[in-house]
Design a protein around this motif. Sequence first.
Motif, PDB file in Angstrom:
ATOM      1  N   PRO A  68      38.592  45.838  39.860  1.00 27.31           N
ATOM      2  CA  PRO A  68      39.817  45.227  40.390  1.00 27.31           C
ATOM      3  C   PRO A  68      41.057  45.920  39.830  1.00 27.31           C
ATOM      4  N   PRO A  69      42.174  45.883  40.534  1.00 32.78           N
ATOM      5  CA  PRO A  69      43.414  46.485  40.013  1.00 32.78           C
ATOM      6  C   PRO A  69      43.960  45.686  38.843  1.00 32.78           C
ATOM      7  N   ASN A  70      44.660  46.398  37.964  1.00 32.32           N
ATOM      8  CA  ASN A  70      45.264  45.745  36.806  1.00 32.32           C
ATOM      9  C   ASN A  70      46.681  45.308  37.132  1.00 32.32           C
ATOM     10  N   GLU A  71      47.479  45.022  36.120  1.00 25.60           N
ATOM     11  CA  GLU A  71      48.842  44.532  36.344  1.00 25.60           C
ATOM     12  C   GLU A  71      49.744  45.571  36.984  1.00 25.60           C
ATOM     13  N   PHE A  72      49.364  46.872  36.915  1.00 22.82           N
ATOM     14  CA  PHE A  72      50.133  47.938  37.557  1.00 22.82           C
ATOM     15  C   PHE A  72      49.494  48.379  38.869  1.00 22.82           C
ATOM     16  N   TYR A 105      45.790  28.704  23.307  1.00 28.10           N
ATOM     17  CA  TYR A 105      46.946  29.606  23.397  1.00 28.10           C
ATOM     18  C   TYR A 105      47.344  29.890  24.840  1.00 28.10           C
ATOM     19  N   LEU A 106      46.376  29.932  25.751  1.00 30.64           N
ATOM     20  CA  LEU A 106      46.657  30.281  27.140  1.00 30.64           C
ATOM     21  C   LEU A 106      46.746  29.035  28.005  1.00 30.64           C
ATOM     22  N   SER A 107      47.579  29.117  29.023  1.00 33.54           N
ATOM     23  CA  SER A 107      47.666  28.070  30.046  1.00 33.54           C
ATOM     24  C   SER A 107      46.773  28.461  31.215  1.00 33.54           C
ATOM     25  N   TYR A 108      45.959  27.518  31.657  1.00 32.61           N
ATOM     26  CA  TYR A 108      44.971  27.823  32.685  1.00 32.61           C
ATOM     27  C   TYR A 108      45.590  27.744  34.074  1.00 32.61           C
ATOM     28  N   VAL A 109      45.315  28.779  34.882  1.00 36.72           N
ATOM     29  CA  VAL A 109      45.768  28.840  36.271  1.00 36.72           C
ATOM     30  C   VAL A 109      44.525  28.986  37.150  1.00 36.72           C
ATOM     31  N   PRO A 110      44.162  28.000  37.973  1.00 38.37           N
ATOM     32  CA  PRO A 110      42.965  28.127  38.826  1.00 38.37           C
ATOM     33  C   PRO A 110      43.118  29.262  39.827  1.00 38.37           C
ATOM     34  N   LEU A 111      41.994  29.738  40.324  1.00 35.96           N
ATOM     35  CA  LEU A 111      42.003  30.789  41.341  1.00 35.96           C
ATOM     36  C   LEU A 111      42.659  30.280  42.618  1.00 35.96           C
ATOM     37  N   GLU A 112      43.429  31.139  43.260  1.00 34.21           N
ATOM     38  CA  GLU A 112      44.116  30.745  44.497  1.00 34.21           C
ATOM     39  C   GLU A 112      43.106  30.364  45.570  1.00 34.21           C
ATOM     40  N   CYS A 113      42.080  31.164  45.731  1.00 30.41           N
ATOM     41  CA  CYS A 113      41.003  30.845  46.671  1.00 30.41           C
ATOM     42  C   CYS A 113      39.753  30.557  45.844  1.00 30.41           C
ATOM     43  N   PRO A 114      39.332  29.313  45.739  1.00 29.87           N
ATOM     44  CA  PRO A 114      38.270  28.971  44.781  1.00 29.87           C
ATOM     45  C   PRO A 114      36.927  29.608  45.068  1.00 29.87           C
ATOM     46  N   ASN A 115      36.674  30.025  46.319  1.00 30.39           N
ATOM     47  CA  ASN A 115      35.382  30.604  46.653  1.00 30.39           C
ATOM     48  C   ASN A 115      35.432  32.116  46.826  1.00 30.39           C
ATOM     49  N   GLU A 116      36.505  32.748  46.346  1.00 34.40           N
ATOM     50  CA  GLU A 116      36.652  34.194  46.438  1.00 34.40           C
ATOM     51  C   GLU A 116      36.977  34.763  45.062  1.00 34.40           C
ATOM     52  N   LEU A 117      36.588  36.007  44.863  1.00 31.43           N
ATOM     53  CA  LEU A 117      36.892  36.687  43.607  1.00 31.43           C
ATOM     54  C   LEU A 117      38.389  36.964  43.503  1.00 31.43           C
ATOM     55  N   GLU A 119      41.903  38.941  43.030  1.00 35.78           N
ATOM     56  CA  GLU A 119      42.312  40.251  43.533  1.00 35.78           C
ATOM     57  C   GLU A 119      42.650  41.219  42.420  1.00 35.78           C
ATOM     58  N   SER A 120      42.829  40.752  41.214  1.00 39.15           N
ATOM     59  CA  SER A 120      43.201  41.641  40.111  1.00 39.15           C
ATOM     60  C   SER A 120      42.630  41.088  38.815  1.00 39.15           C
ATOM     61  N   ASN A 134      43.748  33.134  34.692  1.00 40.05           N
ATOM     62  CA  ASN A 134      42.639  32.415  35.309  1.00 40.05           C
ATOM     63  C   ASN A 134      41.399  32.533  34.434  1.00 40.05           C
ATOM     64  N   CYS A 135      40.268  32.061  34.938  1.00 36.31           N
ATOM     65  CA  CYS A 135      39.047  32.049  34.137  1.00 36.31           C
ATOM     66  C   CYS A 135      38.588  33.454  33.777  1.00 36.31           C
ATOM     67  N   PHE A 136      38.842  34.448  34.630  1.00 34.69           N
ATOM     68  CA  PHE A 136      38.470  35.829  34.321  1.00 34.69           C
ATOM     69  C   PHE A 136      39.331  36.380  33.192  1.00 34.69           C
ATOM     70  N   ASP A 137      40.611  36.029  33.179  1.00 37.55           N
ATOM     71  CA  ASP A 137      41.483  36.465  32.084  1.00 37.55           C
ATOM     72  C   ASP A 137      41.069  35.814  30.769  1.00 37.55           C
TER      73      ASP A 137
END
Length: 688
Positions: A68-72, A105-117, A119-120, A134-137
């Motif tokens: 997946p692409p990173n922050e850049f 330390y981190l604030s949790y942000v759910p995935l925008e589309c819960p059934n899709e991987l 994008e980054s 998100n959970c991957f981060d």
Amino acid sequence: MEDLNQELSTITVSKPKVQENEVSPDINAPNAYKSNNAKEIEVLNYAENFRRQFVHLYRDRKPLFLAPPNEFNIEKLVCTTLRPTLLPYKELYDWDGASQFVSDYLSYVPLECPNELPESLFSPTEVLRRQKGNCFDFSNLLCSLLLGAGYDAYCVCGYATKEVTLMDQSRSQCPLLKKKDTVQKEEGKVKENKYDVKPPRDLRSKYLIKMDDRKVKERHDEEQRVKDSELARIAELEKPAPDELYGMRVHCWVLVLAGKREVPENFFIEPTTGNCVEADEYLGIETLWNNTNYWVNMQDCSHGIGDMSYDLGDIARWEFMFPHNDKPLLMLPGEEEFDMPLDEEEEDVEEDSDMPGSWVNEIIIPLEDLQRRCPQGKKTILYKQAKYEIFAEYLMQDGMVSRLTEYADSALTQPVKSMEWFKHRLDKLERRETDLVTNKVTETFGAGRQRALRQHVYYSNQTGSEATRIMEFDGSARTDGLKMREETPAKLTEHYCDRDDCLTKRLVNYTKRVKKFGPAEGNEKPVNQVTEFYSRDPSIPADDDIAELTFLLNEEKIFIKHHLQDQRIIASTHEYLKPQQSEDKGQVQITTDMVSSFQVERRAKTPKLMHIYQTIMSLIEKEERCIDNARISEQEVRDVLEQRTQEELTTELSVSIYDTARNDTAKKRREEIERKKRDDEVEERRWS
């Protein structure tokens, strides 16, 4: 034309919304964040070839989460996004401390589309800078810390329930309230002694006994049935609604395999909560990876992941992407191990497919961020009938770092119990537990407190000397060896340890206080009886070694009970009457009638009058000392209560001498040294 203008006037055009990142990436990031080198490009091509073969062979499976692409917006292999780092903090060396820090330390942000991987996938350093993800981060950062600490950790991409993916813990019990499993020891059969006194025969009718037992059993079964039905009704009410996306919600967590760091068995870590969870929380696994390789799960997950094999060297269950698998390979049944000649192209692939190093900078967490823990320094987690609050160190004026509140209802409106934890307090208070129903308060103190107080139990609705309280002390840190003091309106009990006089317990009984006008200091509780208990002193004969000494003040009597002799079932006792002083000369008259004794040994000699006189006078002096000690204990209780009241009014926190940011003295000293250094440099330049 006018009709056209009227129609066009009704149309409103707005500027299109362009979705952008709330926080822009770090512009000072190195070039490795913004581009790929030749080695990374080769590995990406190798991964793309692996992805195409997988899609061709398994068209019904979800696409692989490979690059997946990173922050850049630069594609990076997920294995190289991990950055194993060992931080210089002992709190983050073990898995539980590291996972708890990441979740706090981190604030949790759910995935925008819960059934899709997603994008980054951002770098761990960028996730720390943004302090959310998100959970991957979460998993990427936690796995980097665990790998640096020596664990055999992996990021797992798979599927979980709705509650896990949304970090909804309102239906789960708080981990702090889970009782530890206690192993019940089987009680062995008591060996019967033929010399024991046999109990009297039970002359009741066996039929009546059987009928009574049947009634008790029926009543117990009925109560258990009602209880089970009520629990089933509550469970049905708390049961979550059916999820349309059940089994399709994408999630990422961490797997720790056994072996390294003396881990006895495999376990999962939920990075969003920081807890070690059971396999039932997750529904399936697609892939997992660490900083050296990437594995694809080839096992059936239709019945969950509890029965899966996590032997990554088993090529029948796990398909690895890079050939340099560090796990021992297990051959398929029927295959023989032999060396196959490789073509030149395959040899080139072997050489060129080595995993490049991580493109992420070394993870650095300042001490201030470690102490702050949570965003804005505080965080609230809602559990089933409980609320857990976390605060950064030195954020609260009273030094509170966490608070757990239990409720009687699921709506969290009826609090029944509160537990608070503290740090850095000068009064050494570490924990306070309050029962909001009975008003019982239990305070626990650390070592080093004045008077060696370790625990104080009292009732907040009771005040003054008539209250009920229990104080526990560190007996080894006190000169008098006091271990515990229990106080009620009618009794004062003190327990001792390791005393030279073998005193183990002192019991003081009071009579009802007579109300008097005037200051309260002179209106002390009248003592009715004082009893002291002693342990056995081997250097003294049992007949002379006192086991129990009782002063009956109202009856003017003194009772002594000695220790048991060997092979004896009855101890010797003495009862003394306190003498009356003569009115004319003020002398004490002693007679033999003032002593009543029971001697176990028949050969015991009758005490002489002088010996009786000396014994009675020494006991009278000891009685006065016992009353004085009781008054000293009462005064110490009042001093402790007054001190605790003052400490709660003006709470002070201790600051380490190494904490230069908070220690004003150390800060001024450092500024003085820097100022003197600058003055010396100016002076040198002037003379040069």
